[in-house]
Design a protein around this motif. Structure first.
Motif, mmCIF file in Angstrom:
data_model
loop_
_atom_site.group_PDB
_atom_site.id
_atom_site.type_symbol
_atom_site.label_atom_id
_atom_site.label_comp_id
_atom_site.label_asym_id
_atom_site.label_seq_id
_atom_site.Cartn_x
_atom_site.Cartn_y
_atom_site.Cartn_z
ATOM 1 N N CYS A 126 -4.664 33.286 -67.194
ATOM 2 C CA CYS A 126 -4.305 34.185 -68.061
ATOM 3 C C CYS A 126 -3.167 35.016 -67.199
ATOM 4 C CB CYS A 126 -5.164 35.499 -68.158
ATOM 5 S SG CYS A 126 -6.507 35.046 -69.202
ATOM 6 N N ALA A 129 -7.761 42.429 -68.908
ATOM 7 C CA ALA A 129 -8.804 41.409 -69.122
ATOM 8 C C ALA A 129 -9.726 41.850 -70.437
ATOM 9 C CB ALA A 129 -9.546 41.167 -67.942
ATOM 10 N N LEU A 181 -10.906 39.362 -73.352
ATOM 11 C CA LEU A 181 -12.023 38.426 -72.842
ATOM 12 C C LEU A 181 -13.443 38.976 -73.253
ATOM 13 C CD1 LEU A 181 -10.715 37.094 -69.306
ATOM 14 C CD2 LEU A 181 -10.243 36.142 -71.730
ATOM 15 N N ARG A 214 -16.246 38.386 -76.618
ATOM 16 C CA ARG A 214 -17.596 38.213 -76.462
ATOM 17 C C ARG A 214 -18.941 39.220 -77.184
ATOM 18 N NH1 ARG A 214 -17.325 37.540 -70.177
ATOM 19 N NH2 ARG A 214 -19.504 37.696 -70.565
#
Length: 493
Positions: free
Chosen positions: A61, A302, A305, A309
């Motif tokens: 990333c 981040a 991410l 989920r």
């Protein structure tokens, strides 16, 4: 021993696992070049020529953009890398399935409380409602050590400077955190110590505590007795008799709630310690247990991410709010959202907030996000939970305890001796720290670069957590350390 690592095959930088001298020949992916300068441990260097303005890719990333042209073998850090973060963003839900499958039950020796909750310690906690009685609380703690024995493992006071001269949400949060600690099952019994004239008086606090066992929770108002220390010791004696009736018994690991936090991170934290904690988290969740990830500002960069989920779209939107609410908190105080990492982080090789966050979130493993908690909210759903709290070590760790964590796993590249209200296990990212500060560090993940595998270390960490849950003390406990800090968010009258 590996000397460097390309974390993800798409990365255009590698990380030095040990100090690398200028001129050292590097061979990777069929290409060979020499380092143009010395690369400190934990720091990054380019794997191919990169133009100014090119995104630097680490963990697969972007972690920022280059500010100058760089040939292969150049040190990449704060002098030539700038964050790419902005302010409020628009997010799209792109759900990712968790690969986890159920595992066999594991057990530890814990304390089953009368309300069905489970504790891993059987202490007597002294909780002041207001900072004015802090010295009284610590005096009672010192004199009450005579009552430690049998299954009563500790008597600890938790002084703090709040409880009065607060308004609005700031006062509400203080009351909620105090109530959470009073209800925490690691405390076999609790003395709530008030002054008598504070905003967060015992009368007010009872509204937040809810139903309680009068044998377990006792109250003392200092202004209403002749000698508050003598009266407090009398109550502690009675609380010790009650707490002493509890004994350890086999408890399934599915009852464990573990908080995850990092501090004093270095360039190896996201490569060694944090992924090992992530592996542990996956194992505990596969056994039916619960983990909590916090320090929201260190999710910036981040966050997608974690968002992808989320088990469902409702949780996705809660996570978006979790991130944006914290960004608005920064903006409301006219502060830069990405004013991070710390000087210690930078010295260890972390260059930007994206760099820090992508390493930080490795602690979450691969499990689906099952819950999103506001500050002070107790966990209610098993699995991985995200908790709203800042990055400050003691504030965030206290928030994890208040939300129900039995233990906090604290990864670090530089070390720290602090403790929070629950056992605070220190996990080093590098072997040098483990060897130098053996009085602080409980578990070493530095061996991951020496040949140990991620699975092996994650299994060892799980075994150690079960032993600690069964009564083995962490280093800060053995030293007698216990602290707490509440998130100050408002004016002081």
């Amino acid at each position: 021993m590996k000397e460097f690592i390309q974390i993800h095959p798409n990365d255009n930088v590698a990380v030095a696992l040990s100090p690398l001298p200028s001129g050292k020949e590097i061979t990777l992916g069929g290409s060979t070049f020499r380092l143009r300068e010395e690369i400190p441990q934990g720091h990054k260097f380019t794997l191919l020529p990169l133009k100014s303005g090119t995104p630097v890719i680490k963990y697969g990333c972007p972690i920022g953009t280059l500010q100058e042209d760089c040939p292969a073998g150049v040190w990449v850090h704060t002098h030539n890398l700038k964050t790419g973060l902005g302010e409020l963003l628009t997010y799209t839900y792109d759900p990712q399935q968790s690969p986890l499958t159920a595992e066999n039950a594991r057990y530890f020796q814990g304390y089953r409380r009368k309300d069905g909750k489970v504790g891993i310690r059987n202490g007597i906690w002294i909780i002041p409602t207001v900072g004015c009685v802090n010295n009284v609380a610590t005096a009672i703690e010192r004199q009450a050590q005579q009552f430690v024995g049998g299954s009563v493992e500790e008597i600890a006071a938790f002084p703090h400077p709040y409880g009065c001269s607060q308004m609005g949400d700031d006062q509400e949060h203080t009351r909620q955190i105090l109530a959470d600690l009073i209800n925490h099952p690691n405390a076999g019994s609790v003395l709530v110590l008030g002054l008598g004239c504070e905003n967060s008086s015992i009368h007010e606090l009872k509204k937040y505590i809810g139903d309680y066992d009068p044998n377990r929770v006792r109250f003392l108002v200092a202004q209403e007795c002749d000698d508050e220390i003598t009266e407090g010791l009398k109550i502690i004696r009675e609380l010790a008799e009650y707490a002493g009736t509890f004994q350890r018994e086999p408890i399934p690991a599915s009852e464990l709630i573990i908080g995850m936090k990092c501090g004093g991170s270095d360039g190896l934290s996201g490569i060694t310690a944090n992924p090992v904690v992530g592996g542990f988290s996956d194992r505990l969740i596969a056994c039916g247990g619960t983990t909590i990830l916090t320090e929201v500002p260190e999710m910036f960069g981040a966050e997608t991410l974690l968002m992808n989920r989320c088990e469902n779209e409702a949780l996705f939107h809660q996570t978006v709010d979790l991130i944006n609410d914290f960004k608005n908190y920064f903006k409301s105080h006219n502060q830069t959202i990405y004013e991070n990492p710390s000087p210690g982080n930078k010295k260890g090789g972390i260059s930007t907030l994206e760099d820090k966050s992508l390493g930080c979130t490795q602690k979450s493993g691969s499990a689906a996000v099952k819950g999103v908690l506001s500050y002070g909210e107790p966990v209610s759903v098993k699995g991985l939970n995200l908790l709203s709290a800042p990055g400050n070590d003691l504030v965030a760790s206290t928030a994890l305890a208040a939300s129900g964590a039995h233990i906090v796993l604290f990864t670090t590249g530089r070390g720290t001796p602090f403790a929070c209200p629950v056992p605070t296990m220190k996990i080093s990212s590098n072997t040098a720290l483990y060897e130098k500060k053996s009085n602080w560090i409980d578990f070493n993940c530095g061996t991951l670069v020496d040949g140990d595998t991620l699975d092996t270390l994650s299994d060892r960490l799980f075994d150690l957590v079960l032993r600690i849950a069964s009564g083995e003390k962490v280093k800060s406990e053995a030293a007698g350390f216990h602290d707490m800090a509440i998130f100050k968010q408002g004016v002081t009258l």
